[in-house]
Design an enzyme around this catalytic site. Structure first.
Site, PDB file in Angstrom:
ATOM      1  N   GLY A   1      73.609  31.696   8.939  1.00  0.00           N
ATOM      2  CA  GLY A   1      73.634  30.233   8.899  1.00  0.00           C
ATOM      3  C   GLY A   1      73.633  29.751   7.463  1.00  0.00           C
ATOM      4  O   GLY A   1      74.671  29.693   6.796  1.00  0.00           O
ATOM      5  N   GLY A   2      72.457  29.426   6.956  1.00  0.00           N
ATOM      6  CA  GLY A   2      72.316  28.841   5.616  1.00  0.00           C
ATOM      7  C   GLY A   2      73.094  29.584   4.535  1.00  0.00           C
ATOM      8  O   GLY A   2      73.762  28.960   3.699  1.00  0.00           O
TER       9      GLY A   2
ATOM     10  N   GLU B   1      69.843  26.830  19.015  1.00  0.00           N
ATOM     11  CA  GLU B   1      69.844  25.369  18.860  1.00  0.00           C
ATOM     12  C   GLU B   1      70.468  24.701  20.085  1.00  0.00           C
ATOM     13  O   GLU B   1      70.043  23.622  20.499  1.00  0.00           O
ATOM     14  CB  GLU B   1      70.567  24.984  17.552  1.00  0.00           C
ATOM     15  CG  GLU B   1      69.674  25.290  16.350  1.00  0.00           C
ATOM     16  CD  GLU B   1      70.411  25.697  15.089  1.00  0.00           C
ATOM     17  OE1 GLU B   1      71.615  25.427  14.953  1.00  0.00           O
ATOM     18  OE2 GLU B   1      69.748  26.315  14.215  1.00  0.00           O
TER      19      GLU B   1
ATOM     20  N   HIS C   1      73.589  29.739  21.407  1.00  0.00           N
ATOM     21  CA  HIS C   1      72.780  29.692  20.182  1.00  0.00           C
ATOM     22  C   HIS C   1      71.438  29.017  20.500  1.00  0.00           C
ATOM     23  O   HIS C   1      71.364  28.122  21.333  1.00  0.00           O
ATOM     24  CB  HIS C   1      73.530  28.918  19.095  1.00  0.00           C
ATOM     25  CG  HIS C   1      72.861  29.013  17.770  1.00  0.00           C
ATOM     26  ND1 HIS C   1      71.796  28.211  17.431  1.00  0.00           N
ATOM     27  CD2 HIS C   1      73.050  29.845  16.719  1.00  0.00           C
ATOM     28  CE1 HIS C   1      71.379  28.541  16.208  1.00  0.00           C
ATOM     29  NE2 HIS C   1      72.127  29.542  15.765  1.00  0.00           N
TER      30      HIS C   1
ATOM     31  N   ASN D   1      77.976  30.977  10.534  1.00  0.00           N
ATOM     32  CA  ASN D   1      77.769  29.852  11.441  1.00  0.00           C
ATOM     33  C   ASN D   1      77.456  28.630  10.582  1.00  0.00           C
ATOM     34  O   ASN D   1      76.346  28.474  10.109  1.00  0.00           O
ATOM     35  CB  ASN D   1      76.601  30.179  12.391  1.00  0.00           C
ATOM     36  CG  ASN D   1      76.226  28.997  13.267  1.00  0.00           C
ATOM     37  OD1 ASN D   1      76.955  28.010  13.339  1.00  0.00           O
ATOM     38  ND2 ASN D   1      75.078  29.103  13.937  1.00  0.00           N
ATOM     39  N   TRP D   2      78.483  27.801  10.401  1.00  0.00           N
ATOM     40  CA  TRP D   2      78.314  26.660   9.487  1.00  0.00           C
ATOM     41  C   TRP D   2      77.506  25.528  10.112  1.00  0.00           C
ATOM     42  O   TRP D   2      77.176  24.562   9.437  1.00  0.00           O
ATOM     43  CB  TRP D   2      79.681  26.135   9.040  1.00  0.00           C
ATOM     44  CG  TRP D   2      80.459  27.096   8.190  1.00  0.00           C
ATOM     45  CD1 TRP D   2      80.074  28.356   7.795  1.00  0.00           C
ATOM     46  CD2 TRP D   2      81.753  26.886   7.612  1.00  0.00           C
ATOM     47  NE1 TRP D   2      81.052  28.923   7.017  1.00  0.00           N
ATOM     48  CE2 TRP D   2      82.090  28.041   6.883  1.00  0.00           C
ATOM     49  CE3 TRP D   2      82.671  25.821   7.644  1.00  0.00           C
ATOM     50  CZ2 TRP D   2      83.305  28.176   6.200  1.00  0.00           C
ATOM     51  CZ3 TRP D   2      83.875  25.947   6.957  1.00  0.00           C
ATOM     52  CH2 TRP D   2      84.187  27.111   6.244  1.00  0.00           C
ATOM     53  N   LYS D   3      77.260  25.603  11.412  1.00  0.00           N
ATOM     54  CA  LYS D   3      76.530  24.549  12.123  1.00  0.00           C
ATOM     55  C   LYS D   3      77.185  23.191  11.832  1.00  0.00           C
ATOM     56  O   LYS D   3      78.407  23.120  11.740  1.00  0.00           O
ATOM     57  CB  LYS D   3      75.047  24.583  11.745  1.00  0.00           C
ATOM     58  CG  LYS D   3      74.463  25.991  11.898  1.00  0.00           C
ATOM     59  CD  LYS D   3      72.980  26.058  11.858  1.00  0.00           C
ATOM     60  CE  LYS D   3      72.542  27.498  12.036  1.00  0.00           C
ATOM     61  NZ  LYS D   3      71.106  27.662  12.107  1.00  0.00           N
TER      62      LYS D   3
ATOM     63  N   SER E   1      67.803  33.910   8.920  1.00  0.00           N
ATOM     64  CA  SER E   1      67.443  33.988   7.500  1.00  0.00           C
ATOM     65  C   SER E   1      67.941  35.267   6.814  1.00  0.00           C
ATOM     66  O   SER E   1      67.269  35.781   5.916  1.00  0.00           O
ATOM     67  CB  SER E   1      65.929  33.811   7.317  1.00  0.00           C
ATOM     68  OG  SER E   1      65.518  32.549   7.835  1.00  0.00           O
TER      69      SER E   1
ATOM     70  N   GLU F   1      68.878  36.832  17.646  1.00  0.00           N
ATOM     71  CA  GLU F   1      68.386  35.834  16.705  1.00  0.00           C
ATOM     72  C   GLU F   1      66.990  35.388  17.128  1.00  0.00           C
ATOM     73  O   GLU F   1      66.851  34.493  17.984  1.00  0.00           O
ATOM     74  CB  GLU F   1      69.316  34.616  16.682  1.00  0.00           C
ATOM     75  CG  GLU F   1      70.709  34.917  16.185  1.00  0.00           C
ATOM     76  CD  GLU F   1      71.344  33.698  15.506  1.00  0.00           C
ATOM     77  OE1 GLU F   1      71.819  33.861  14.383  1.00  0.00           O
ATOM     78  OE2 GLU F   1      71.333  32.609  16.087  1.00  0.00           O
TER      79      GLU F   1
ATOM     80  N   GLY G   1      66.782  29.692  10.291  1.00  0.00           N
ATOM     81  CA  GLY G   1      66.657  28.545   9.399  1.00  0.00           C
ATOM     82  C   GLY G   1      65.273  28.345   8.813  1.00  0.00           C
ATOM     83  O   GLY G   1      64.973  27.297   8.256  1.00  0.00           O
TER      84      GLY G   1
END
Ligand code: PGA
Length: 256
Positions: free
Chosen positions: A236-237, A99, A97, A11-13, A215, A169, A175
Site C-alpha cells: 500500500g503506502g 478495507e 481487501h 495497491n494505490w487505494k 506495512s 494481510e 497501514g
C-alpha cells in the site's frame, strides 16, 4: 529457486489522479524495464486504469483493479463489472481487501461471487485474507484465515486455482507501520498452503502464490520474502513513490 515466481502488487487505494498515476507508472516502468524476474502489478483507482494502462503499454508490468461487482451490468450505482475492467486491459483484481470488509461491510459470500466472476472473465483474483488485532489476541487467527479462504474460494476449480493469488494481510499491520514478523507471517502462509493442499492437492497448492501485505517496506521486505511460503507482497503506502516501490521489486527479485 522457488517453484513460484514472486509477485509484487502496488495497491494505490484512493490515491493518484489519472495524470499522477500515469506519471508514477511511467517512472516505475522506466526503472524496471521490459523484463522482470518477478511479476509486477499496479492497481490504481478505477479512474486511473485507462491512463495507467496506456503508460504501461509494451511494458512487462500488469494492470490490476482494486475491486469489481459480480453482476455483468445493471442498476448498481457506483460499481464496475469484470467486463468493464477487461475492456481496459486489466489482468488482476484485488478482492476482499480488509478495507472493503471493514469499511464497506463486504462478507465472504459476496467476495466469493466476485472471485468466481473474476475467474470466469480471465481476471486473476488477489484474494485478501487476514485477522484483526482482536481476533489475533483471542487466538482466532488461523480460524479467521481459514474461513476467509474456504468461503472465498468456494467453487474455484482445480484448473482455476493456480491463477488465484492469495494475499495474507493481517489487518493490524495494514497501514499501521506495524509489520508481522517473518515467523508470524510464515506460520499463516504455510497454513494457507496447507488448506490449499487439502482442497486441491499438493502439486497445485505448490503453484499458488501466497503474498504478504501490511506495512511492507524495503527495510523489512528482504526477510519476509526469504520465507519459504511468502511469494511476494501487496504494497500500500510504499507503492506510491516510484523509488521505494522499485526497491521492493528489486528485493523480490533478489529473493527469487
Ligand atoms: P500498507 O497496505 O502497505 O500501506 O500497509 C497494504 C494493503 O492494504 O494492501
Amino acid at each position: 529457486m522457488s517453484l513460484r515466481k514472486k509477485l509484487l502488487a502496488g495497491n494505490w487505494k484512493m490515491h493518484k489522479t489519472a495524470a499522477e498515476g500515469a506519471s508514477l507508472a511511467a517512472d516505475i516502468a522506466a526503472a524496471i524495464g521490459k523484463e522482470t524476474a518477478v511479476d509486477v502489478v499496479l492497481c490504481p483507482p478505477f479512474t486511473a486504469l485507462d491512463s495507467v494502462g496506456r503508460a504501461l503499454e509494451g511494458q512487462a508490468i500488469k494492470l490490476g483493479a482494486q475491486n469489481l461487482h459480480p453482476e455483468k451490468f445493471g442498476a448498481f450505482t457506483g460499481e464496475v463489472s469484470a467486463e468493464m475492467l477487461r475492456a481496459l486491459f486489466v489482468t488482476h483484481v484485488i478482492l476482499g481487501h480488509s478495507e472493503r470488509r471493514g469499511l464497506f461491510g463486504e462478507l465472504d459470500e459476496f467476495i466469493n461471487r466476485k472471485v468466481l466472476v473474476a475467474l470466469a472473465n480471465q481476471l486473476k483474483p488477489i484474494l485478501c485474507v487476514g485477522e484483526t488485532l482482536a481476533e489475533r489476541e483471542a487466538g482466532k487467527t488461523l480460524a479467521v484465515v481459514q474461513q476467509h479462504l474456504e468461503v472465498g474460494l468456494k467453487g474455484v476449480t482445480e484448473e482455476q486455482i493456480t491463477t488465484v493469488i492469495v494475499a495474507y494481510e493481517p489487518v493490524w499491520a495494514v497501514g499501521t507501520g506495524k509489520v508481522a514478523t517473518p515467523a508470524q507471517a510464515q506460520e499463516v502462509h504455510a497454513f494457507v498452503r496447507g488448506i490449499l493442499t487439502q482442497h486441491y492437492g499438493a502439486a497445485r497448492a505448490q503453484k499458488v502464490r501466497v503474498i504478504y501485505g501490511g506495512s511492507m517496506k524495503p527495510a523489512n521486505a528482504g526477510e519476509l520474502l526469504a520465507q519459504p511460503d511468502i511469494d511476494g507482497g501487496l504494497i500500500g503506502g510504499a507503492s506510491l513513490e516510484a523509488r521505494t516501490f522499485v526497491d521492493l521489486v528489486n528485493a523480490a527479485a533478489a529473493a527469487q
